[in-house]
Design an enzyme around this catalytic site. Structure first.
Site, PDB file in Angstrom:
ATOM      1  N   SER A 144       0.844  -1.197   0.000  1.00  0.00           N
ATOM      2  CA  SER A 144       0.000   0.000   0.000  1.00  0.00           C
ATOM      3  C   SER A 144       0.872   1.237   0.000  1.00  0.00           C
ATOM      4  O   SER A 144       1.971   1.239   0.576  1.00  0.00           O
ATOM      5  CB  SER A 144      -0.897   0.011   1.244  1.00  0.00           C
ATOM      6  OG  SER A 144      -1.549   1.259   1.388  1.00  0.00           O
ATOM      7  N   TYR A 157      -1.483  -0.663  10.158  1.00  0.00           N
ATOM      8  CA  TYR A 157      -1.546  -1.067   8.755  1.00  0.00           C
ATOM      9  C   TYR A 157      -0.309  -0.595   7.993  1.00  0.00           C
ATOM     10  O   TYR A 157       0.350  -1.378   7.291  1.00  0.00           O
ATOM     11  CB  TYR A 157      -2.804  -0.505   8.105  1.00  0.00           C
ATOM     12  CG  TYR A 157      -3.006  -0.934   6.663  1.00  0.00           C
ATOM     13  CD1 TYR A 157      -3.361  -2.241   6.354  1.00  0.00           C
ATOM     14  CD2 TYR A 157      -2.847  -0.026   5.611  1.00  0.00           C
ATOM     15  CE1 TYR A 157      -3.546  -2.640   5.037  1.00  0.00           C
ATOM     16  CE2 TYR A 157      -3.034  -0.424   4.288  1.00  0.00           C
ATOM     17  CZ  TYR A 157      -3.382  -1.726   4.010  1.00  0.00           C
ATOM     18  OH  TYR A 157      -3.560  -2.116   2.708  1.00  0.00           O
TER      19      TYR A 157
END
Length: 246
Positions: A144, A157
């Site tokens: 990501s 995350y």
């Protein structure tokens, strides 16, 4: 014309929905036999139906990636059945809490790291010998863009994805003299359940669908792909853009 992945064996994690589902279907369209791993049996069965509808084939593996012994058993089973693995797409991941680091519960932190980092390491441990039995083992880990941004409140995350990127690059460095190639891919804003969870006020209809991303991931899985240890990003309306060292 032969399909580019005809007779190849491709393992996709998180294959029951979103990017994993679309990638598994795209790999099947390219000719690969899909080993589809996910927790959700219903989603796997839907994928199986979709793959059969295009004339493809799949092996369904209902498994929680935190079951590390289960990953090891899968490696053994794939060796006994196929003797190799040609493609590994490490797509499965969880968002975890979006909150200040000091407010993150220990259990939530551990779960994010277990799924996003440790499970992918265990996949490497279990699948590395099989990938080396392939004449062109290809690995793609889905990361990501937040891994490089250190955004407030995205701690678990973002940190897990940064760790995943280092894991993948290390694995790439260790396999440079083999037929295995390992790369990273960041999909950007895509119409998925995780995106809706992270951005509840966003209009999902303004986002690209997972099938657009899947096409780019398949390109990284082809035997002709010779780069390794690099990070590719998908941007709306563009082809793969490399962002990474060297």
């Amino acid at each position: 014309m032969p399909l580019p992945l005809a007779d190849r064996i491709a393992l996709v994690t998180g294959a029951s929905r979103g990017i994993g589902f679309a990638t598994a279907l795209a790999l099947a369209k390219a000719g690969a036999h899909i080993v589809a791993l996910a927790r959700t049996v219903g989603g796997l069965e839907e994928l199986d139906d979709a793959i059969k509808a295009i004339g493809g084939s799949a092996t369904l593996v209902p498994l929680d990636l935190k079951d590390y012994d289960g990953i090891d058993r899968l490696g053994v089973a794939l060796h006994e059945r196929f003797g190799r693995l040609d493609v590994l797409v490490g797509n499965a991941g969880i968002l975890g809490p979006l909150s200040p680091l000091g407010h993150v519960q220990i259990k939530a932190w551990d779960e994010v790291m277990a799924v996003n980092v440790t499970a992918n390491w265990r996949l490497i441990c279990a699948m590395d010998p099989l990938l080396k039995f392939s004449d062109a083992g290809r690995v793609v880990f889905v990361s990501s863009g937040v891994a490089a941004l250190a955004l407030a409140y995205w701690g678990p995350y973002a940190i897990s994805k940064a760790a995943l990127e280092t894991l993948a690059r290390t694995y790439a460095a260790e396999t440079v003299t083999t037929n295995v190639r390992i790369n990273l891919f960041t999909p950007g804003p895509i119409r998925t359940r995780m995106r809706a969870q992270a951005m509840p006020g966003e209009d999902p209809m303004t986002l690209e669908t997972p099938d657009k991303v899947a096409e780019r991931i398949v390109a990284l899985c082809l035997p002709s792909m010779q780069e390794s240890g690099k990070l590719y990003s998908h941007q709306k309306g563009k082809l793969l853009d490399f962002r990474g060292p060297g």
